[in-house]
Design a protein around this motif. Structure first.
Motif, PDB file in Angstrom:
ATOM      1  N   ALA A 159      56.897  16.564  13.365  1.00 47.58           N
ATOM      2  CA  ALA A 159      57.490  16.870  14.674  1.00 47.58           C
ATOM      3  C   ALA A 159      59.009  17.010  14.565  1.00 47.58           C
ATOM      4  CB  ALA A 159      57.135  15.775  15.677  1.00 47.58           C
ATOM      5  N   ALA A 160      59.647  16.065  13.899  1.00 46.68           N
ATOM      6  CA  ALA A 160      61.104  16.082  13.807  1.00 46.68           C
ATOM      7  C   ALA A 160      61.604  17.310  13.049  1.00 46.68           C
ATOM      8  CB  ALA A 160      61.610  14.808  13.140  1.00 46.68           C
ATOM      9  N   LEU A 161      60.806  17.777  12.073  1.00 42.63           N
ATOM     10  CA  LEU A 161      61.178  18.981  11.329  1.00 42.63           C
ATOM     11  C   LEU A 161      61.320  20.171  12.259  1.00 42.63           C
ATOM     12  CD1 LEU A 161      59.150  19.469   8.041  1.00 42.63           C
ATOM     13  CD2 LEU A 161      61.618  19.404   8.321  1.00 42.63           C
ATOM     14  N   ALA A 162      60.331  20.340  13.136  1.00 44.54           N
ATOM     15  CA  ALA A 162      60.363  21.477  14.060  1.00 44.54           C
ATOM     16  C   ALA A 162      61.513  21.351  15.049  1.00 44.54           C
ATOM     17  CB  ALA A 162      59.037  21.588  14.816  1.00 44.54           C
ATOM     18  N   LEU A 163      61.996  20.123  15.243  1.00 45.87           N
ATOM     19  CA  LEU A 163      63.081  19.922  16.191  1.00 45.87           C
ATOM     20  C   LEU A 163      64.446  20.040  15.536  1.00 45.87           C
ATOM     21  CD1 LEU A 163      61.586  16.981  18.304  1.00 45.87           C
ATOM     22  CD2 LEU A 163      61.393  19.436  18.650  1.00 45.87           C
ATOM     23  N   GLY A 164      64.493  20.437  14.280  1.00 47.31           N
ATOM     24  CA  GLY A 164      65.771  20.651  13.595  1.00 47.31           C
ATOM     25  C   GLY A 164      66.523  19.365  13.319  1.00 47.31           C
ATOM     26  N   ALA A 165      65.785  18.308  12.978  1.00 45.06           N
ATOM     27  CA  ALA A 165      66.404  16.990  12.842  1.00 45.06           C
ATOM     28  C   ALA A 165      67.298  16.857  11.611  1.00 45.06           C
ATOM     29  CB  ALA A 165      65.311  15.924  12.774  1.00 45.06           C
TER      30      ALA A 165
END
Lengths: 318, 158
Positions: free
Chosen positions: A153-159
């Motif tokens: 999830a965090a990957l898709a959010l550009g974390a």
């Protein structure tokens, strides 16, 4: 299953104390956050010995061992008292989630909305309600498992993942943090401070997971999508899709952005993008499912994640 | 080497010393004799070892006893008041929600935590809250009914 290897236990009260210990001990120390991963790894030694005693299928057990690490640290450093690692903070531009924030707190946090919802979806579905009361986002990320829900999830959010050691501080794009199954770029004297996500308007995201059970399950396939819409035309101005459990690490599928940006988020456009994601995935056959099935399901899940992300973004517009 | 530990279990404060390797489940069972805490999988995947830590259901097999310093633990033994059963315990008995009883400690503690924050959960909510507590006997239906229909102390049937 017991912890049979003796270790020293430290419960530092400040971040600096913890970093001092970690700097001294390096990989001879294990860091304890929620403990839902570490303690299983520490108990694994007793399981190994039980199996050796029982003379069970050695080959099968050795294969399983490659998936489950065995930790026998000389020291366990608990993060329980370190306030610097706790809590969710938000300003206009970024959301910061402290490393020891539990899944339960994340799954119900009022500051996580719209564009960041994928993180909430992931935190809500990870483990079980009981595990979620202990499991932390820092722990989920450093486990570096290809199927780690909050990692995908965090990957898709550009974390960005924020790391700190006694003498240094660094911020790494999460997309370059994972190196292989169970391996990350965290140095042995570093702690994860937390993750930070960019915040914007007219955005929506979602995380979906396929497994044989709804809870207490590791993903067969996980998919997260994040989109940003142009407020008038409702066209996609930016998008990210990430996948879990279909590659050696959680993966960001860069090529899906090309299939989405500048277009209207119609079913046809989303389906095409989902197929692009499927073509990038490299799952293996394992006891959870076949590579062939996983590939088909990548397309299904990405389509669903995109659809929900778009509908949340549209909700954010009004 | 033993570490000092001051913790509260079922309302009673204990000042003792534990080896850091001791899990909360082992401490509760072996040191305090609270064998209502069950050890199932030992890996946090079955919920049998569930206890309440500062009011929240947690897997006691995956918590080091030393981590409970200055915290409050409640086990199934702390749910009844002496021989006076908690409404949830009565409801489980009345609804036939107990067969072998191995999951029951965990089920009741998780359910107790649920109804304290959400007094009238619907079936979906109950099933979601109990998703980390596995039962091999009942098929869950009667457990859900027991939680759904618990009669609280002021006599309201839900």
């Amino acid at each position: 299953m017991k912890i049979i290897h003796p270790f020293d236990y430290e419960c530092p009260n400040t971040l600096n104390e913890a970093l001092e210990l970690l700097d001294k001990m390096g990989k001879r120390a294990s860091v304890l956050a929620g403990g839902t991963d570490l303690l299983v790894n520490m108990k694994a030694l007793s399981m190994l010995q039980l199996v050796d005693k029982a003379g069970t299928d050695q080959a099968a057990f050795k294969a399983a061992r490659r998936v489950r690490p065995i930790h026998t640290p000389d020291m366990v450093i608990s993060l329980a008292n370190i306030e610097a690692l706790q809590g969710v903070k938000k300003n206009k531009k970024r959301l910061f989630v402290g490393a020891t924030t539990t899944m339960t707190v994340l799954s119900t946090h009022p500051e996580i909305t719209d564009g960041s919802m994928a993180l909430k979806d992931a935190a809500s579905i990870m483990g079980s309600p009981i595990i979620r009361n202990r499991a932390t986002i820092g722990g989920n990320l450093v486990s570096a498992r290809p199927a780690a829900d909050t990692a995908v999830a965090a990957l898709a959010l550009g974390a960005q993942v924020e790391l700190v050691s006694k003498k240094n501080r660094q911020s790494l794009a999460l997309s370059s943090f994972f190196v292989g199954p169970g391996a990350s770029k965290r140095l042995e004297n570093e702690l994860v401070l937390g993750v930070s996500l960019p915040l914007g308007s007219d955005e929506g995201s979602a995380y979906v997971r396929l497994g044989t059970r709804k809870q207490l399950e590791i993903a067969l396939v996980g998919a997260a999508a994040w989109v940003k819409l142009e407020p008038h035309s409702k066209k996609l101005v930016d998008a990210r899709v990430s996948l879990g459990a279909v590659a050696p690490t959680p993966m960001l599928v860069d090529s899906t952005a090309d299939a989405l940006i500048g277009k209207s988020p119609t079913d046809a456009v989303l389906s095409t993008a989902a197929n692009v994601a499927r073509d990038e995935a490299t799952p293996i056959d394992d006891f959870r499912g076949s590579a062939e099935y996983r590939l088909e399901m990548v397309a299904v899940l990405v389509r669903r994640a995109l659809k929900t992300a778009v509908s949340r973004a549209k909700g954010a517009l009004s | 080497m033993k570490y000092p530990l001051k913790t509260k279990v079922n309302g009673q404060t204990y000042e003792t010393a534990v080896s850091p390797q001791t899990t909360l489940a082992e401490f509760l069972r072996d040191e305090l004799g609270l064998i209502g805490v069950k050890q199932g999988c030992g890996q946090g995947e079955c919920g049998a070892c569930t206890v309440l830590l500062d009011g929240k259901p947690v897997p006691s097999c995956l918590i080091l006893a030393v981590e409970t310093a200055e915290k409050e633990v409640v086990t199934i033994e702390g749910v009844s008041k002496g021989t006076e059963l908690h409404p949830l315990q009565k409801s489980f008995i009345e609804h036939g929600a107990i067969q072998c009883g191995f999951c029951t400690s965990g089920m009741i503690l998780t359910a107790k935590s649920l109804i304290e924050s959400n007094p009238e959960p619907d079936e979906q909510t109950i099933r979601a809250a109990l998703a980390g507590n596995l039962c091999r006997c009942t098929g869950y239906q009667k457990i859900v009914e027991a939680v759904s229909n618990v009669v609280t102390d002021n006599g309201d049937e839900k």
